[in-house]
Scaffold this active site. Structure first.
Site, PDB file in Angstrom:
ATOM      1  N   MET A 122       0.840  -1.200   0.000  1.00  0.00           N
ATOM      2  CA  MET A 122       0.000   0.000   0.000  1.00  0.00           C
ATOM      3  C   MET A 122       0.875   1.249   0.000  1.00  0.00           C
ATOM      4  SD  MET A 122      -3.388  -0.993   2.105  1.00  0.00           S
ATOM      5  CE  MET A 122      -2.752  -0.749   3.735  1.00  0.00           C
ATOM      6  N   LEU A 167       6.670   3.248   1.391  1.00  0.00           N
ATOM      7  CA  LEU A 167       7.604   2.124   1.477  1.00  0.00           C
ATOM      8  C   LEU A 167       8.703   2.354   2.515  1.00  0.00           C
ATOM      9  CD1 LEU A 167       7.995   1.352  -2.346  1.00  0.00           C
ATOM     10  CD2 LEU A 167       6.405   0.312  -0.699  1.00  0.00           C
ATOM     11  N   HIS A 216       9.281  -3.339   3.386  1.00  0.00           N
ATOM     12  CA  HIS A 216       8.917  -3.565   1.977  1.00  0.00           C
ATOM     13  C   HIS A 216      10.167  -3.886   1.151  1.00  0.00           C
ATOM     14  CE1 HIS A 216       5.582  -0.639   3.215  1.00  0.00           C
ATOM     15  NE2 HIS A 216       4.912  -1.726   2.868  1.00  0.00           N
ATOM     16  N   GLY A 240       4.822 -10.201   4.164  1.00  0.00           N
ATOM     17  CA  GLY A 240       5.633 -10.056   5.370  1.00  0.00           C
ATOM     18  C   GLY A 240       5.030 -10.800   6.550  1.00  0.00           C
ATOM     19  N   ASP A 266       2.517  -9.126   9.129  1.00  0.00           N
ATOM     20  CA  ASP A 266       1.069  -9.331   9.056  1.00  0.00           C
ATOM     21  C   ASP A 266       0.824 -10.840   8.969  1.00  0.00           C
ATOM     22  OD1 ASP A 266      -0.009  -6.406   8.595  1.00  0.00           O
ATOM     23  OD2 ASP A 266       1.763  -6.636   7.350  1.00  0.00           O
ATOM     24  N   GLN A 295      -2.578 -12.129   7.882  1.00  0.00           N
ATOM     25  CA  GLN A 295      -2.804 -11.858   6.458  1.00  0.00           C
ATOM     26  C   GLN A 295      -2.094 -12.907   5.591  1.00  0.00           C
ATOM     27  OE1 GLN A 295      -2.806  -7.831   4.379  1.00  0.00           O
ATOM     28  NE2 GLN A 295      -0.691  -8.459   4.101  1.00  0.00           N
ATOM     29  N   SER A 324       6.529  -0.070   9.946  1.00  0.00           N
ATOM     30  CA  SER A 324       5.161  -0.004   9.441  1.00  0.00           C
ATOM     31  C   SER A 324       4.948   1.372   8.829  1.00  0.00           C
ATOM     32  CB  SER A 324       4.176  -0.205  10.596  1.00  0.00           C
ATOM     33  OG  SER A 324       2.892   0.277  10.227  1.00  0.00           O
TER      34      SER A 324
HETATM   35  P1  AMP Z   1       1.553  -2.850   3.510  1.00  0.00           P
HETATM   36  O1  AMP Z   1       2.078  -1.841   2.546  1.00  0.00           O
HETATM   37  O2  AMP Z   1       1.606  -2.403   4.929  1.00  0.00           O
HETATM   38  O3  AMP Z   1       0.205  -3.397   3.095  1.00  0.00           O
HETATM   39  O4  AMP Z   1       2.553  -4.066   3.444  1.00  0.00           O
HETATM   40  C1  AMP Z   1       2.881  -4.682   2.237  1.00  0.00           C
HETATM   41  C2  AMP Z   1       3.632  -5.955   2.530  1.00  0.00           C
HETATM   42  O5  AMP Z   1       4.814  -5.641   3.251  1.00  0.00           O
HETATM   43  C3  AMP Z   1       2.828  -6.918   3.399  1.00  0.00           C
HETATM   44  O6  AMP Z   1       3.029  -8.246   2.938  1.00  0.00           O
HETATM   45  C4  AMP Z   1       3.405  -6.698   4.754  1.00  0.00           C
HETATM   46  O7  AMP Z   1       3.302  -7.828   5.604  1.00  0.00           O
HETATM   47  C5  AMP Z   1       4.860  -6.414   4.423  1.00  0.00           C
HETATM   48  N1  AMP Z   1       5.494  -5.681   5.518  1.00  0.00           N
HETATM   49  C6  AMP Z   1       5.035  -4.559   6.131  1.00  0.00           C
HETATM   50  N2  AMP Z   1       5.849  -4.194   7.145  1.00  0.00           N
HETATM   51  C7  AMP Z   1       6.844  -5.114   7.181  1.00  0.00           C
HETATM   52  C8  AMP Z   1       7.992  -5.299   8.007  1.00  0.00           C
HETATM   53  N3  AMP Z   1       8.286  -4.481   9.006  1.00  0.00           N
HETATM   54  N4  AMP Z   1       8.800  -6.367   7.754  1.00  0.00           N
HETATM   55  C9  AMP Z   1       8.512  -7.220   6.738  1.00  0.00           C
HETATM   56  N5  AMP Z   1       7.446  -7.097   5.924  1.00  0.00           N
HETATM   57  C10 AMP Z   1       6.613  -6.067   6.139  1.00  0.00           C
END
Ligand code: AMP
Length: 290
Positions: free
Chosen positions: A30, A33, A37, A149, A152, A155, A187
């Site tokens: 989303m 970054l 990510h 990741g 989550d 998820q 995050s």
């Molecule tokens: P998001 O943009 O928050 O929807 O995350 C996109 C992807 O990045 C998802 O698969 C998340 O689980 C992963 N992700 C978010 N934060 C982290 C993190 N700190 N470490 C590893 N993966 C992450």
């Protein structure tokens, strides 16, 4: 690197890769970054011939309109980060491109995987939004591997179930949580965690660490371990929305804690709601075999 905003343009751009039977790795995000990510992009870059990153703040997975409204959007910086990490295609569709007027489709799983924990607290519509958008993205990109990741954790399990139940030919690869130096899980929402709240945010990691040290100290009772983890958050003035020790595959609560159990936590900190998790390790075993 190419930035594309329409489904038709992405399909066109990926045609040569598909013709050459190149492996396509896909990282759905989303945006806003960060290094978490980037870990996903790096993994995709080393494993696949072509890397596609999507940036789409999916409205159907937000249960709270204010959360959606203030979700950080940092398009220019995101494109630079994608480029730096060797991404080939950035897919940045508008909400109208993803959900055409009159669109009624919903792809949903039912049962404890989507009803428990995040589903119980945000509403299971959250995961219905996730499974709908991920199905659409998988159909658009048709990747061989998609990267998610461990941050989550629920998820990732929901996506694995989605792929299994719909017989999608996509391998799901889950990448370890990337943390700040002080342990806070990275995050996109951390941008809103400022000042004293930034210190309070460390309460989540403190709880997870306490769960592991209680286990190391011989505690096996899930209720007692949970109590100790919750107590570890007190000095940070953080009260969890939930803190649970569950089976890492079914997400069902466990009574006796064994290595591999998942400790999951969600807590409001200032204006945001943070989540984190850890898998209990048998450190005694690790020390013995070291
Ligand atoms: P998001 O943009 O928050 O929807 O995350 C996109 C992807 O990045 C998802 O698969 C998340 O689980 C992963 N992700 C978010 N934060 C982290 C993190 N700190 N470490 C590893 N993966 C992450």
């Amino acid at each position: 690197m190419l930035v594309v905003r329409t489904i038709a343009d992405l399909r066109e751009a990926l045609r040569p890769a598909r013709r050459e039977e190149a492996s396509i790795g896909f990282v759905p995000t989303m945006g806003a970054l960060h290094h978490g990510h980037e870990a996903l992009m790096e993994r995709a870059r080393t494993e696949c011939d072509v890397v596609v990153l999507s940036i789409f703040v999916n409205p159907t997975q937000f249960n709270d309109p204010t959360d959606l409204e203030r979700y950080p959007r940092t398009e220019e910086a995101d494109v630079a980060i994608a480029e730096k990490n060797g991404v080939d295609f950035v897919f940045m569709p508008s909400a109208e491109e993803m959900y055409r007027p009159g669109s009624t489709i919903e792809v949903r799983l039912d049962g404890p995987l989507v009803d428990s924990l995040e589903g119980a607290h945000r509403g299971s519509d959250h995961f219905h939004g996730v499974t709908t958008v991920v199905t659409k993205l998988f159909n658009i990109v048709q990747p061989e591997v998609a990267y998610f990741g461990q941050k989550d954790a629920q998820q990732a399990l929901v996506i694995r179930a989605l792929v299994r139940e719909l017989d999608m030919p996509v391998r799901i690869d889950v990448v370890q949580t990337v943390r700040e130096d002080d342990g806070l899980a990275m995050s996109s929402r951390n941008i809103h965690v400022k000042g004293r709240d930034r210190e309070r945010a460390l309460g989540l990691k403190a709880a997870l660490d306490e769960a592991q040290s209680a286990y190391d100290g011989g505690e096996r009772d899930a209720a007692a371990l949970t109590e100790r983890a919750v107590a570890a958050m007190k000095p940070f003035e953080v009260v969890p929305e939930y803190l649970a020790i569950v089976d890492r595959v079914t997400l069902q609560p466990v009574e006796t804690v064994e290595p591999g159990a998942l400790v999951v936590i969600a807590a409001p900190v200032g204006p945001v709601r943070l989540i984190d998790n850890t898998v209990i390790k048998d450190t005694a075993q690790l020390t013995r075999s070291a």
